[in-house]
Write a protein that holds these residues in place. Structure first.
Motif, PDB file in Angstrom:
ATOM      1  N   ILE A 442       0.832  -1.201   0.000  1.00 13.28           N
ATOM      2  CA  ILE A 442       0.000   0.000   0.000  1.00 13.28           C
ATOM      3  C   ILE A 442       0.864   1.248   0.000  1.00 13.28           C
ATOM      4  O   ILE A 442       0.647   2.188  -0.751  1.00 13.28           O
ATOM      5  CB  ILE A 442      -0.934   0.027   1.233  1.00 13.28           C
ATOM      6  CG1 ILE A 442      -1.975  -1.098   1.140  1.00 13.28           C
ATOM      7  CG2 ILE A 442      -1.626   1.379   1.364  1.00 13.28           C
ATOM      8  CD1 ILE A 442      -2.991  -0.933   0.030  1.00 13.28           C
ATOM      9  N   ASP A 443       1.888   1.249   0.849  1.00 14.08           N
ATOM     10  CA  ASP A 443       2.762   2.408   0.983  1.00 14.08           C
ATOM     11  C   ASP A 443       4.210   1.907   0.915  1.00 14.08           C
ATOM     12  O   ASP A 443       4.626   1.419  -0.120  1.00 14.08           O
ATOM     13  CB  ASP A 443       2.454   3.140   2.299  1.00 14.08           C
ATOM     14  CG  ASP A 443       3.140   4.477   2.420  1.00 14.08           C
ATOM     15  OD1 ASP A 443       2.903   5.335   1.561  1.00 14.08           O
ATOM     16  OD2 ASP A 443       3.900   4.673   3.376  1.00 14.08           O
ATOM     17  N   SER A 444       4.963   1.994   1.990  1.00 14.16           N
ATOM     18  CA  SER A 444       6.330   1.469   1.988  1.00 14.16           C
ATOM     19  C   SER A 444       6.362   0.014   2.454  1.00 14.16           C
ATOM     20  O   SER A 444       7.425  -0.606   2.517  1.00 14.16           O
ATOM     21  CB  SER A 444       7.238   2.320   2.881  1.00 14.16           C
ATOM     22  OG  SER A 444       6.724   2.392   4.193  1.00 14.16           O
ATOM     23  N   TYR A 486      -5.395  -3.708   2.993  1.00 11.08           N
ATOM     24  CA  TYR A 486      -5.377  -5.069   2.472  1.00 11.08           C
ATOM     25  C   TYR A 486      -6.787  -5.661   2.566  1.00 11.08           C
ATOM     26  O   TYR A 486      -7.468  -5.498   3.578  1.00 11.08           O
ATOM     27  CB  TYR A 486      -4.439  -5.959   3.283  1.00 11.08           C
ATOM     28  CG  TYR A 486      -2.956  -5.675   3.133  1.00 11.08           C
ATOM     29  CD1 TYR A 486      -2.468  -4.588   2.411  1.00 11.08           C
ATOM     30  CD2 TYR A 486      -2.019  -6.519   3.743  1.00 11.08           C
ATOM     31  CE1 TYR A 486      -1.108  -4.349   2.296  1.00 11.08           C
ATOM     32  CE2 TYR A 486      -0.652  -6.287   3.637  1.00 11.08           C
ATOM     33  CZ  TYR A 486      -0.206  -5.196   2.915  1.00 11.08           C
ATOM     34  OH  TYR A 486       1.145  -4.965   2.814  1.00 11.08           O
ATOM     35  N   VAL A 487      -7.172  -6.366   1.501  1.00 13.70           N
ATOM     36  CA  VAL A 487      -8.431  -7.116   1.500  1.00 13.70           C
ATOM     37  C   VAL A 487      -8.104  -8.585   1.251  1.00 13.70           C
ATOM     38  O   VAL A 487      -7.354  -8.918   0.325  1.00 13.70           O
ATOM     39  CB  VAL A 487      -9.384  -6.604   0.405  1.00 13.70           C
ATOM     40  CG1 VAL A 487     -10.630  -7.494   0.316  1.00 13.70           C
ATOM     41  CG2 VAL A 487      -9.788  -5.155   0.673  1.00 13.70           C
ATOM     42  N   GLY A 524       3.046   1.341   9.591  1.00 13.28           N
ATOM     43  CA  GLY A 524       2.148   2.056   8.695  1.00 13.28           C
ATOM     44  C   GLY A 524       0.742   2.157   9.254  1.00 13.28           C
ATOM     45  O   GLY A 524       0.055   3.163   9.069  1.00 13.28           O
ATOM     46  N   ARG A 525       0.319   1.124   9.956  1.00 16.12           N
ATOM     47  CA  ARG A 525      -1.017   1.123  10.562  1.00 16.12           C
ATOM     48  C   ARG A 525      -1.073   1.994  11.813  1.00 16.12           C
ATOM     49  O   ARG A 525      -2.031   2.744  12.020  1.00 16.12           O
ATOM     50  CB  ARG A 525      -1.408  -0.316  10.941  1.00 16.12           C
ATOM     51  CG  ARG A 525      -1.930  -1.116   9.797  1.00 16.12           C
ATOM     52  CD  ARG A 525      -3.414  -0.855   9.522  1.00 16.12           C
ATOM     53  NE  ARG A 525      -4.261  -1.527  10.513  1.00 16.12           N
ATOM     54  CZ  ARG A 525      -5.104  -0.914  11.306  1.00 16.12           C
ATOM     55  NH1 ARG A 525      -5.217   0.399  11.281  1.00 16.12           N
ATOM     56  NH2 ARG A 525      -5.854  -1.608  12.157  1.00 16.12           N
ATOM     57  N   SER A 530      -0.662   5.286   7.347  1.00 14.13           N
ATOM     58  CA  SER A 530      -0.575   5.170   5.894  1.00 14.13           C
ATOM     59  C   SER A 530      -1.294   3.941   5.356  1.00 14.13           C
ATOM     60  O   SER A 530      -1.411   3.766   4.137  1.00 14.13           O
ATOM     61  CB  SER A 530       0.895   5.125   5.467  1.00 14.13           C
ATOM     62  OG  SER A 530       1.564   4.023   6.064  1.00 14.13           O
ATOM     63  N   ILE A 531      -1.795   3.085   6.260  1.00 18.43           N
ATOM     64  CA  ILE A 531      -2.502   1.861   5.871  1.00 18.43           C
ATOM     65  C   ILE A 531      -3.749   1.746   6.726  1.00 18.43           C
ATOM     66  O   ILE A 531      -3.698   1.952   7.946  1.00 18.43           O
ATOM     67  CB  ILE A 531      -1.621   0.608   6.071  1.00 18.43           C
ATOM     68  CG1 ILE A 531      -0.279   0.748   5.331  1.00 18.43           C
ATOM     69  CG2 ILE A 531      -2.348  -0.649   5.611  1.00 18.43           C
ATOM     70  CD1 ILE A 531       0.722  -0.337   5.648  1.00 18.43           C
TER      71      ILE A 531
END
Length: 598
Positions: A442-444, A486-487, A524-525, A530-531
């Motif tokens: 998604i990001d890094s 994420y799915v 990130g979460r 960012s997620i």
């Protein structure tokens, strides 16, 4: 005023003497790529030949490429982990580099889920800054007048930790922003930001974003380009504006700063920037209060000429959303870099994202290329790989990048797969194809199949008491939400319908998967926002059989078919989404704290 006396260049005519010097440097390096590479390798081996690592291979003072390639093996991070760990623990002997390791630059995670630690030395900052200094001279050839305004760039520092010996471990851009080279950089009319350094250097992501957005709104008429490092970062900024425009407008109207911004250095610097402006506040309210956000970037920042973001590789998934918010502004991808090494730049930064190619600058490190072919024999001591030099790669072929750096990495596999698209002078140009073995991003973050499988296995344990199990699964990175998330599509076998897993249990399964993922994802979460929360979509029984039938109808072999662990093809996503019976989200953020290196 253009300088006609500058060295003639296929790139164009520079706008000032500083640009002329940069363009001459690019010409010099790329015209003699092979000899520059030989010089770089000789410098590295002369300097590091007596390190503990290189002494193992009995180079005996040799600095030529033939000897180097015949004796020094190609390695991965796992091969170097023992040496890196010794440095992290305080061993100051010349293990990898003859120069002292100044800090570690963190990269995406290892198979154990921790960030990689890339040793670096002080002078590498000069080398990285050199590549930065080449970007605007090239951009100025394509977009005139960038010295007449400012750039609204959303730049952030991320969490840093220390190893057991006290060495800092942090992302490469955090290292740069916190360096004296950034904080005391000379004034450059082509690199003026709307964001004050105090906001960029604030570790609180809300306060940093709030002030950067506030300053961007206050200086809206002077903004000529809008950017972030990754496309996902710019979309987070737009989402932030959607959620916080009212408070931002109130601050602008009254000339007073949101009390949630508590950083003393920020509050002090904003005293000279934030003044009452009811007219601007009214304009922001008018633009942001409506339901239509298409073209919002050009409506609020009407003089924007382009967006400066990375949209290659996994970031390409964000292009349609960026086009929506920008009204189709050009997307400029300017450079190719990693924590291990900075590699090169885009000589045609205003080209379409699908046409982006990066010219490798041969002075940045010593580069080799491993042909990337599914049928290529695996690496082994008995069958050493046939690597190709920088100046001898073939157009149309794919390669994995291998680098040798001044900081002590020798024949190190970066993991990036590149396609050769052509040459600029004698330096090859590459299109980034993908990150090797990455399934979701998604990001890094970079999540591979083994890691996702571990998460599924752990979450499946919660289903046992219901006598239920996961029959099959696949996944995709959903970037229609901001931030993306994420799915995972699950097909379940439930043996007793009266004892099916509850919504609460399936929500908890989402969290268990997240807890199983690496620290880059969890940061990130938790810290970077960012997620978004991971989602599990339960599909009807028989869905994955339908998926197989669809694949076979398109030519897949029934004998060799296996369910893909990640999907992005629209018809397949439509099939899966059409069979969803329930959706579940992680009810909390996973556990994350900055890693303390032992």
């Amino acid at each position: 005023m253009a300088i006609d006396s500058a060295l003639p260049s296929p790139l164009g005519t520079p706008v000032c003497e500083k640009d002329a010097k940069a363009l001459r440097f690019i010409e010099e390096m790329t015209r003699n790529a092979d000899s520059v590479q030989e010089r770089v390798l000789a410098e590295i081996l002369s300097r590091n030949g007596e390190t503990e690592y290189l002494r193992r291979f009995n180079l005996d003072g040799a600095t030529d490429s033939d000897t180097f390639k015949s004796k020094v093996p190609v390695v991965t991070y796992e091969d170097l982990q023992p040496e890196i760990q010794r440095i992290a623990n305080g061993d100051r002997s010349a293990i990898l580099s003859s120069h002292p390791v100044s800090e570690f630059l963190t990269s995406s995670g290892t198979s154990a889920g921790e960030r990689k630690l890339m040793p670096t030395i002080h002078e590498e900052l000069d080398r990285r800054q050199l590549l930065f200094s080449l970007l605007m001279p090239v951009m100025n050839l394509y977009v005139p007048g960038l010295d007449k305004g400012k750039g609204l760039y959303f730049l952030f520092v991320k969490a840093e930790t220390k190893t057991a010996s006290g060495l800092l471990a942090r992302p490469v851009l955090t290292s740069y922003y916190k360096s004296e080279k950034f904080k005391t950089r000379p004034y450059d009319p082509f690199n003026v930001y709307t964001s004050p350094d105090e906001a960029i250097l604030c570790v609180d992501s809300f306060q940093s974003m709030y002030i950067q957005m506030l300053c961007g709104l206050i200086m809206r008429e002077g903004v000529l380009r809008v950017g972030a490092v990754f496309a996902s970062g710019l979309l987070r900024a737009i989402r932030f504006l959607q959620l916080n425009w009212k408070q931002l407008a109130d601050d602008i109207s009254a000339g007073t700063l949101n009390p949630n911004v508590t950083d003393p250095s920020i509050r002090k610097c904003m005293e000279n920037i934030l003044k009452p402006n009811p007219e601007l506040a009214e304009f922001i309210t008018k633009e942001c209060s409506g339901e239509k956000w298409d073209g919002i970037i050009t409506r609020i920042w009407p003089n924007t000429k382009y967006l400066d973001v990375i949209v290659t590789g996994a970031m390409a998934q964000y292009i349609p959303t960026l086009d929506h918010y920008s009204g189709g502004l050009p997307l400029a991808c300017t450079m190719y870099a990693s924590s291990e090494c900075f590699f090169g730049l885009n000589m045609k930064p205003m080209c379409k994202p699908s046409e982006v190619s990066y010219t490798i600058m041969p002075n940045m490190g010593y580069f080799e290329f491993l042909p990337h072919d599914p049928n290529y024999p695996p690496l082994s001591p008995e069958s050493p790989p046939r690597l190709v030099d920088l100046a001898h790669v073939q157009v149309g072929k794919q390669y994995e990048l291998v680098v040798t750096t001044y900081a002590g990495l020798n024949r190190y596999r970066i993991g990036d797969i590149l396609l050769v698209t052509g040459y600029y002078n004698s330096a090859p140009q590459f299109r980034f194809v993908k990150r090797k073995n990455v399934l979701l991003s998604i990001d890094s973050d970079k999540t591979d199949e083994a890691e996702l499988q571990k998460g599924i296995d752990n979450a499946s344990l919660l289903l046992k008491e219901f006598n239920a199990s996961v029959i099959e699964y696949t996944s995709y990175a959903d970037t229609t939400t901001i931030p993306g998330h994420y799915v995972i599509f699950w097909e379940l076998l439930v043996k007793d319908a009266a004892n099916s897993p509850s919504d609460e249990v399936l929500n908890q399964c989402c969290l268990v998967v997240e807890e199983s993922l690496n620290s880059v994802y969890r940061q990130g979460r938790v810290a970077d926002n960012s997620i978004g929360p991971l989602e599990i979509r339960v599909v009807k029984n028989g869905t994955f059989e339908e998926l197989m039938d669809y694949a076979i109808s398109r030519g897949a072999s029934i004998n060799q078919y296996k369910a893909p662990r990640c999907v992005s093809f629209t018809p397949i996503l439509e099939l899966l989404n059409g069979r969803v019976v329930s959706k579940h989200f992680s009810p909390a953020a996973p556990h994350w704290v900055p890693e303390r290196r032992r």
